[in-house]
Design a protein around this motif. Structure first.
Motif, short mmCIF file in Angstrom:
data_model
loop_
_atom_site.label_atom_id
_atom_site.label_comp_id
_atom_site.label_asym_id
_atom_site.label_seq_id
_atom_site.Cartn_x
_atom_site.Cartn_y
_atom_site.Cartn_z
N GLU A 208 47.25 23.11 -31.66
CA GLU A 208 46.81 21.74 -31.93
C GLU A 208 45.28 21.66 -31.94
O GLU A 208 44.68 21.00 -32.80
CB GLU A 208 47.39 20.82 -30.84
CG GLU A 208 47.14 19.37 -31.09
CD GLU A 208 47.76 18.48 -30.01
OE1 GLU A 208 48.39 18.99 -29.07
OE2 GLU A 208 47.59 17.25 -30.13
N VAL A 209 44.65 22.34 -30.99
CA VAL A 209 43.18 22.32 -30.94
C VAL A 209 42.61 23.02 -32.18
O VAL A 209 41.71 22.51 -32.83
CB VAL A 209 42.66 22.99 -29.65
CG1 VAL A 209 41.14 23.10 -29.68
CG2 VAL A 209 43.11 22.21 -28.42
N GLU A 210 43.21 24.16 -32.52
CA GLU A 210 42.69 24.90 -33.67
C GLU A 210 42.82 24.08 -34.95
O GLU A 210 41.90 24.02 -35.76
CB GLU A 210 43.42 26.24 -33.81
CG GLU A 210 43.00 27.22 -32.72
CD GLU A 210 43.57 28.61 -32.90
OE1 GLU A 210 42.93 29.55 -32.41
OE2 GLU A 210 44.64 28.76 -33.52
N SER A 211 43.99 23.41 -35.14
CA SER A 211 44.09 22.64 -36.40
C SER A 211 43.19 21.43 -36.40
O SER A 211 42.68 21.04 -37.45
CB SER A 211 45.52 22.25 -36.78
OG SER A 211 46.35 22.21 -35.70
N SER A 212 42.94 20.83 -35.22
CA SER A 212 42.03 19.67 -35.21
C SER A 212 40.60 20.12 -35.54
O SER A 212 39.87 19.42 -36.25
CB SER A 212 42.09 18.94 -33.86
OG SER A 212 41.67 19.79 -32.81
N LEU A 213 40.21 21.29 -35.06
CA LEU A 213 38.87 21.80 -35.38
C LEU A 213 38.76 22.07 -36.88
O LEU A 213 37.78 21.69 -37.53
CB LEU A 213 38.59 23.08 -34.58
CG LEU A 213 38.29 22.87 -33.10
CD1 LEU A 213 38.40 24.20 -32.33
CD2 LEU A 213 36.90 22.27 -32.90
N ASP A 214 39.78 22.68 -37.42
CA ASP A 214 39.80 22.99 -38.84
C ASP A 214 39.69 21.70 -39.68
O ASP A 214 38.91 21.62 -40.63
CB ASP A 214 41.10 23.75 -39.14
CG ASP A 214 41.19 24.19 -40.57
OD1 ASP A 214 40.27 24.92 -40.99
OD2 ASP A 214 42.13 23.79 -41.27
N ALA A 215 40.45 20.68 -39.26
CA ALA A 215 40.48 19.42 -40.02
C ALA A 215 39.13 18.70 -39.98
O ALA A 215 38.83 17.91 -40.87
CB ALA A 215 41.57 18.51 -39.47
N GLN A 216 38.32 18.96 -38.95
CA GLN A 216 37.05 18.22 -38.82
C GLN A 216 35.85 19.07 -39.21
O GLN A 216 34.72 18.77 -38.83
CB GLN A 216 36.90 17.68 -37.39
CG GLN A 216 37.98 16.70 -36.98
CD GLN A 216 38.16 15.57 -37.99
OE1 GLN A 216 37.20 15.12 -38.64
NE2 GLN A 216 39.39 15.11 -38.15
N GLY A 217 36.08 20.16 -39.95
CA GLY A 217 34.95 20.89 -40.52
C GLY A 217 34.40 21.99 -39.66
O GLY A 217 33.20 22.30 -39.74
N TYR A 218 35.23 22.59 -38.82
CA TYR A 218 34.81 23.73 -37.99
C TYR A 218 35.62 24.96 -38.38
O TYR A 218 36.76 24.85 -38.85
CB TYR A 218 35.05 23.46 -36.50
CG TYR A 218 34.23 22.35 -35.91
CD1 TYR A 218 33.02 22.62 -35.26
CD2 TYR A 218 34.68 21.03 -35.95
CE1 TYR A 218 32.28 21.59 -34.68
CE2 TYR A 218 33.94 20.00 -35.38
CZ TYR A 218 32.75 20.29 -34.75
OH TYR A 218 32.02 19.27 -34.18
N ARG A 219 35.04 26.12 -38.11
CA ARG A 219 35.75 27.39 -38.25
C ARG A 219 35.89 27.96 -36.83
O ARG A 219 34.89 28.07 -36.11
CB ARG A 219 34.90 28.34 -39.10
CG ARG A 219 35.57 29.64 -39.47
CD ARG A 219 34.66 30.47 -40.39
NE ARG A 219 34.26 29.77 -41.60
CZ ARG A 219 33.00 29.44 -41.92
NH1 ARG A 219 32.00 29.77 -41.14
NH2 ARG A 219 32.73 28.78 -43.04
N VAL A 220 37.11 28.28 -36.44
CA VAL A 220 37.31 28.84 -35.09
C VAL A 220 36.95 30.33 -35.13
O VAL A 220 37.52 31.10 -35.89
CB VAL A 220 38.77 28.65 -34.63
CG1 VAL A 220 38.98 29.28 -33.25
CG2 VAL A 220 39.13 27.16 -34.58
N LEU A 221 35.98 30.71 -34.29
CA LEU A 221 35.51 32.10 -34.27
C LEU A 221 36.22 32.92 -33.21
O LEU A 221 36.44 34.12 -33.37
CB LEU A 221 34.01 32.16 -34.00
CG LEU A 221 33.11 31.41 -35.00
CD1 LEU A 221 31.66 31.54 -34.57
CD2 LEU A 221 33.31 31.95 -36.41
N ASP A 222 36.56 32.27 -32.10
CA ASP A 222 37.15 33.01 -30.99
C ASP A 222 37.84 32.03 -30.04
O ASP A 222 37.42 30.87 -29.92
CB ASP A 222 36.05 33.78 -30.24
CG ASP A 222 36.60 34.91 -29.38
OD1 ASP A 222 37.82 35.17 -29.43
OD2 ASP A 222 35.80 35.53 -28.64
#
Ligand SMILES: C[S@@+](CC[C@H](N)C(=O)[O-])C[C@H]1O[C@@H](n2cnc3c(N)ncnc32)[C@H](O)[C@@H]1O
Length: 242
Positions: A208-222
């Protein structure tokens, strides 16, 4: 409106004492070094524990929090006025062009609705430079922290310099996952004042956290374990994507 433990003028000054050792902050200092961050935004900085450490390391720091009483405690630690303190919500931060924004102390869990969380991520994104980093942790729902909290029924009494003896009683008042509500009751023995602080936290899973970051213009690095609390929390390292 922040919870009383952060916003009440008698509770904010006892927050650090009851929060105990901040073994969690060393990891954030390490990550700031690893990412080469010079301008750091501490979102939900509270009483400023991390902001002060970051500034002592020579970084340019802004600490933002909507709880005035916590900011007053933070300012008192910043005798040389090196830090820019901002009274405000994470969704409406001033421009800062930050290399790195951090949320420590599980600030991410105070945003209860999807819309609040999305607004927060957008607000932080706007305060980051292009490809700036966002680092924060959240408690893993699988650890079921609320069960451990509910089992801790002993009150804690601390003698706090300048304030006197204060008793803290904690209880879990509701578990309606993903929401958990807790209550702290503080008794100031010097004058008998009893002040209650109620909080509700949202437990979000990794996906859930990863998809919310993705939806708001972030790339998860780690996504890492918190070194001082393995298995209990996840630390997300994301980058402003554009
Ligand atoms: C558990 S404390 C953590 C404080 C600090 N980061 C630390 O590690 O000690 C959560 C903080 O989030 C702040 N907070 C609550 N709502 C907020 C919002 N909308 N925007 C930014 N901070 C918020 C509270 O006022 C409080 O200081």
């Amino acid at each position: 409106m922040p919870d009383a433990i952060f916003a009440h003028p008698r509770l904010a000054p006892v927050y650090d004492a009851f929060d105990g050792d901040r073994d969690d902050l060393a990891a954030y200092l390490g990550i700031a070094g690893e990412l080469g961050a010079e301008r750091v935004l501490d979102v939900g900085c509270g009483t400023g524990c991390l902001a002060v450490l970051l500034a002592e390391g020579g970084r340019t720091v802004m600490g933002a929090d909507p709880a005035r009483a916590s900011l007053a405690v933070a300012r008192a630690k910043d005798a040389r006025a090196r830090i820019t303190w901002v009274h405000g919500d994470a969704a409406a931060l001033p421009p800062f062009d930050a290399d790195l924004a951090v949320m420590t102390g599980n600030v991410a869990q105070v945003f209860l609705t999807d819309e609040d969380w999305a607004r927060t991520l957008r607000g932080i994104r706007a305060a980051l430079r292009p490809r700036g980093y966002l680092v924060f942790e959240t408690r893993r729902p699988e650890w079921r922290a609320w069960e451990k909290w509910a089992a801790e029924t002993e009150s804690v009494v601390l003698d706090i310099p300048g304030i006197g003896s204060v008793e803290q009683r904690s209880e879990v008042t509701d578990v309606s996952l993903p929401f958990v509500s807790i209550r702290g009751t503080y008794t100031f023995r010097a004058d008998g004042a009893v002040i209650v602080s109620d909080s509700t936290l949202r437990f979000r899973g990794r996906g859930e956290v990863e998809s919310s970051l993705d939806a708001q213009g972030y790339r998860v690095l780690d996504v890492r374990e918190a070194p001082d609390r393995p298995g209990r929390e996840l630390v997300f390292i994301a980058e402003r994507a554009t």
